[in-house]
Design an enzyme around this catalytic site. Sequence first.
Site, short mmCIF file in Angstrom:
data_model
loop_
_atom_site.label_atom_id
_atom_site.label_comp_id
_atom_site.label_asym_id
_atom_site.label_seq_id
_atom_site.Cartn_x
_atom_site.Cartn_y
_atom_site.Cartn_z
N ASN A 1 41.54 34.93 34.44
CA ASN A 1 42.67 34.25 35.51
C ASN A 1 43.85 33.92 34.40
O ASN A 1 44.65 33.63 34.50
CB ASN A 1 41.70 33.58 36.81
N CYS B 1 44.99 37.45 31.84
CA CYS B 1 45.78 38.60 32.13
C CYS B 1 45.38 39.87 33.26
O CYS B 1 46.99 40.15 33.92
CB CYS B 1 44.85 39.94 30.71
N ARG B 2 44.85 40.64 33.26
CA ARG B 2 44.00 41.49 35.08
C ARG B 2 44.63 40.53 35.87
O ARG B 2 45.41 41.58 36.76
CB ARG B 2 43.37 42.23 35.03
N SER B 3 44.18 40.21 36.95
CA SER B 3 44.27 39.38 37.45
C SER B 3 45.67 38.50 37.67
O SER B 3 46.51 39.21 39.25
CB SER B 3 42.99 38.68 38.34
N ASP C 1 39.66 45.38 30.23
CA ASP C 1 40.83 44.14 30.04
C ASP C 1 41.32 44.56 28.96
O ASP C 1 40.66 45.29 27.45
CB ASP C 1 38.96 43.17 29.51
N CYS D 1 39.23 38.11 38.16
CA CYS D 1 39.15 39.05 36.46
C CYS D 1 38.38 37.86 35.68
O CYS D 1 38.03 36.19 36.49
CB CYS D 1 40.72 39.13 35.97
#
Length: 166
Positions: free
Chosen positions: A13, A15-17, A127, A10
Site C-alpha cells: 500500500n 506504490c500501486r494501490s 510492481d 496491492c
Amino acid sequence: MSHYSVLFVCMGNICRSPTAHGVFRHKVREQGLADSVAVDSAGTHDYHPDSPPDDRSQAHAAKRGYDLSDLRARQIQEADFEQFDLILVMDWDNLALVRQKSPSAHRHKVRRLTEFCLEFDSPVVPDPYYGGANGFEQVLDLVEDACNGLLQHVRQQGRSQNKPEC
C-alpha cells in the site's frame, strides 16, 4: 447515484494501490461524484503502517496532476470486505491473498483492476518498487486507463440501482 465504494489493494500500500486511490479519487471529484463514491486503498501486508506513498509514486503522480500526499498505508481488514462494493487488486498474488482472506459471501467483490482497462491489455499492474522511473509511468498509464473504465462501471452500477421497481 447511490453510494458506491471502491478499495484498491496491492502488497504494501505504498506504490500501486495509493496511485490508483489518488487517480480514481481525482476522476471521481472531476465528475462531481465525490459525495456518492468512496475511495480507499490498503495492502495485503502490514509492511509500512501509516506511511505515505513511496516518494517516486508521489512524484510521478504529481507530474500528471494527482496528489497522493495525504494517503497513508494500512493493511486490509476483515471489515473492508463488508464495507466496500468492489475490492480491486493489482496482480495475481494480491488476488490470491485477498480472496483467501475474504469471507465467501464477499469474494465476488474481489477483482483485478486491469479488468476495467479500456485501451491496455495487461492482466496486472506490475510492481514498480524495485525498478526505475519507467515502471512508475507504466503503473500510471495502466491505472489511468483502468480508472476510466471503472468510472463507467460505477456510473452503470448507480443507474441500475436507481431504476424504479415494477
